[in-house]
Structures are given as structure tokens and as C-alpha cells.
Write a protein that holds these residues in place. Structure first.
Motif, PDB file in Angstrom:
ATOM      1  N   TRP A 132       0.842  -1.263  -0.086  1.00  0.00           N
ATOM      2  CA  TRP A 132      -0.118   0.062   0.039  1.00  0.00           C
ATOM      3  C   TRP A 132       0.910   1.410   0.236  1.00  0.00           C
ATOM      4  O   TRP A 132       0.465   2.333  -0.557  1.00  0.00           O
ATOM      5  N   VAL A 155       1.577   1.759  -3.875  1.00  0.00           N
ATOM      6  CA  VAL A 155       0.377   1.989  -4.259  1.00  0.00           C
ATOM      7  C   VAL A 155       0.412   3.641  -3.917  1.00  0.00           C
ATOM      8  O   VAL A 155      -0.141   4.479  -5.080  1.00  0.00           O
ATOM      9  N   THR A 156       0.552   4.067  -2.833  1.00  0.00           N
ATOM     10  CA  THR A 156       0.199   5.440  -2.856  1.00  0.00           C
ATOM     11  C   THR A 156       1.401   6.325  -3.490  1.00  0.00           C
ATOM     12  O   THR A 156       0.885   7.471  -3.944  1.00  0.00           O
ATOM     13  N   VAL A 214       2.847   5.401  -6.203  1.00  0.00           N
ATOM     14  CA  VAL A 214       2.436   5.488  -7.667  1.00  0.00           C
ATOM     15  C   VAL A 214       1.201   6.425  -8.041  1.00  0.00           C
ATOM     16  O   VAL A 214       1.488   6.921  -8.916  1.00  0.00           O
ATOM     17  N   ILE A 215       0.308   6.423  -7.305  1.00  0.00           N
ATOM     18  CA  ILE A 215      -0.925   7.213  -7.495  1.00  0.00           C
ATOM     19  C   ILE A 215      -0.544   8.676  -7.206  1.00  0.00           C
ATOM     20  O   ILE A 215      -0.827   9.550  -8.409  1.00  0.00           O
ATOM     21  N   ALA A 216       0.240   9.087  -6.272  1.00  0.00           N
ATOM     22  CA  ALA A 216       0.646  10.229  -6.045  1.00  0.00           C
ATOM     23  C   ALA A 216       1.634  10.813  -7.126  1.00  0.00           C
ATOM     24  O   ALA A 216       1.369  12.282  -7.631  1.00  0.00           O
ATOM     25  N   ALA A 268       1.777   9.721 -10.176  1.00  0.00           N
ATOM     26  CA  ALA A 268       0.999   9.661 -11.385  1.00  0.00           C
ATOM     27  C   ALA A 268       0.262  11.287 -11.498  1.00  0.00           C
ATOM     28  O   ALA A 268       0.208  11.711 -12.654  1.00  0.00           O
ATOM     29  N   LEU A 269      -0.419  11.489 -10.464  1.00  0.00           N
ATOM     30  CA  LEU A 269      -0.990  13.016 -10.423  1.00  0.00           C
ATOM     31  C   LEU A 269      -0.106  13.984 -10.619  1.00  0.00           C
ATOM     32  O   LEU A 269      -0.342  14.923 -11.295  1.00  0.00           O
ATOM     33  N   THR A 311      -2.045  13.556  -0.145  1.00  0.00           N
ATOM     34  CA  THR A 311      -1.590  12.292  -0.336  1.00  0.00           C
ATOM     35  C   THR A 311      -0.352  11.947   0.571  1.00  0.00           C
ATOM     36  O   THR A 311       0.088  10.891   0.951  1.00  0.00           O
ATOM     37  N   ASN A 344       5.237  11.243   1.106  1.00  0.00           N
ATOM     38  CA  ASN A 344       5.375  12.042  -0.398  1.00  0.00           C
ATOM     39  C   ASN A 344       6.669  12.212  -0.763  1.00  0.00           C
ATOM     40  O   ASN A 344       7.297  13.239  -0.855  1.00  0.00           O
ATOM     41  N   GLY A 385       4.829   5.456 -11.154  1.00  0.00           N
ATOM     42  CA  GLY A 385       3.894   6.397 -11.264  1.00  0.00           C
ATOM     43  C   GLY A 385       4.131   7.519 -12.376  1.00  0.00           C
ATOM     44  O   GLY A 385       2.894   7.885 -12.855  1.00  0.00           O
ATOM     45  N   GLY A 410       1.574   8.060 -15.108  1.00  0.00           N
ATOM     46  CA  GLY A 410       0.854   9.599 -15.385  1.00  0.00           C
ATOM     47  C   GLY A 410       1.056  10.236 -16.731  1.00  0.00           C
ATOM     48  O   GLY A 410       0.174  10.600 -17.460  1.00  0.00           O
TER      49      GLY A 410
END
Length: 243
Positions: A135, A138-139, A141-143, A145-146, A181, A187, A227, A231
């Protein structure tokens, strides 16, 4: 602009980013700092400005990537010459180490007097609020990508920000991502931001510093890299779908 000039620009930019960013961490966290306890809002705004100011200083030279994940993602999607990637990454990593070292020199006395080894590491590199590797990645990667979607969108199309204002809005994007995030993993968003200072922490003669948490160190490298590529691909797919 010569390749060497661009590499120097990346080194200087990343050095300044980590000097300022790790300096913000030290201000907010070290026991004997006047800014002790300033909190997450100050930290997120501090990091936003720590990205923005070096981008204004060096962006005209190298584009102010200051982030291996960004450089790799731009190269993978054809937005940046692949032959420059190794030099950029080396410059960014060296800048990360040197910038963190300069921040340490600013706060050397306070670092020596800090009683908590975890705080000594935390002002250099990131770490999860809850250790859950899947997880945590995952955090990141998402952050990240954004971050890439935002960076690419800022200068795109009819509503794109004018080039001279791009760094300001990227800085604000960093602030927002930190608030939205950053509470999970701190981060990283950037391998040079985490691995460079972690190496500095490992090699500097910091009194009572403890370990550098190498078991976590792969997450702020792999997560942001995946990420960033994701993105950039998503942004290109969106543009292709709507045009």
C-alpha cells in the motif's frame, strides 16, 4: 544549450531543492529548532516553494526536472531525448546528496542535540506512517501519476499556464499533493528527493543517527518511477481521446 550545461542545471536545481526541502523538515521537526512543531501545512508549503524557487533559477537551463522519475517518464513517452537520461539522473542524485548535506550543515548543532534517531532520519528521507509495503508503493504510484498529469497539463492547450508561471503552479501542485496524499508515506514523488538524502544520512557523521531504513528505500524509487510513467501515459491517452 550544451549537454554539460543542462547536467549542471539539474545538479544545481536538485541541490537547492533538497537544501530548502530538508531544511524545512529540520525547521519543523528538530527539538531545538525555533520552528519545532510547525506542522504538516508548513511542511507542504515549504516543499512546494522548495520545488518552485529552484525551478525558476535553473528551468531555463535544463527544464528543471530535478526528478529521475520525471526524466524517465518524459523519455519513455518521447518528450525528452533518451541519450540525456543517464546524465540527468546522475546530476539529480548527486544534487540530492549534496543538497541534503548542506541542510545538515545548517542544522548541525541541532542535529547533534536531537535525541530521537527516527527524527534524525525523518528530516532527510521519507517513511510510511504505517509500514505496509504494497500500500505504500500504491500511494507513491498514485501520487506521482497525479504529479505528472498535473505537470504536463499545466502548460498544455488553450488554458495552459504561461511558461513563466509554470513553476509557480507546479509548486502549488506539490503543496496540494502533500496535503492530499503525503500523510501516508511522506510523499517522495521523486527518487532523488528520497534516495539522495538517505545516502547523505548514511554517510554523514551524525551523532546518534541510527540506521537509514534501507529496507524501505526501494519504495520511494520504484513507486515514483512507475507512477511517473503511468501519469505520462494517461495524459497522452487522454489527449488522444479528446482531440
Amino acid at each position: 544549450m550544451s549537454n554539460m550545461s543542462m547536467y549542471i542545471g539539474e545538479f544545481v536545481g536538485t541541490t537547492l531543492m533538497l537544501l530548502l526541502g530538508n531544511g524545512v523538515n529540520m525547521t519543523c521537526s528538530l527539538k531545538h529548532s525555533y520552528g519545532k512543531g510547525a506542522g504538516w501545512i508548513v511542511t507542504t508549503f515549504g516543499w512546494g516553494f522548495a520545488v518552485m524557487i529552484p525551478a525558476y533559477i535553473t528551468g531555463w537551463v535544463s527544464g528543471a526536472h530535478m526528478n529521475p522519475a520525471l526524466t524517465i517518464a518524459l523519455a519513455v513517452t518521447g518528450k525528452f531525448p533518451g541519450n540525456l537520461v543517464p546524465g540527468y539522473i546522475v546530476a539529480q542524485m548527486l544534487g540530492g546528496i549534496f543538497g541534503a548535506t548542506l541542510a545538515y550543515l545548517v542544522y548541525k548543532v541541532q542535529m547533534d542535540e536531537e535525541p530521537e534517531a527516527g527524527v534524525k532520519l525523518g528530516v532527510f528521507s521519507t517513511g510510511p506512517s504505517i509500514d505496509a509495503p504494497l500500500w505504500n508503493i500504491v500511494t507513491e504510484v498514485i501520487a506521482t501519476a497525479l504529479l505528472l498529469i498535473g505537470v504536463l497539463a499545466i502548460g498544455y492547450g488553450e488554458v495552459g499556464i504561461q511558461p513563466g508561471n509554470g513553476a509557480l503552479f507546479v509548486g502549488l501542485l506539490i503543496v496540494l499533493l502533500g496535503m492530499a496524499t503525503g500523510g501516508a508515506t511522506g510523499n517522495a514523488l521523486n527518487p532523488a528527493r528520497d534516495l539522495g538524502p538517505r545516502i547523505a544520512h548514511a554517510i554523514l557523521p551524525i551523532k546518534g543517527k541510527g540506521g537509514s531504513n534501507w529496507k524501505y528505500s526501494w519504495i520511494p524509487v520504484v513507486g515514483p518511477t512507475i507512477g511517473a510513467i503511468l501519469g505520462a501515459v494517461i495524459f497522452d491517452a487522454f489527449i488522444a481521446a479528446v482531440i
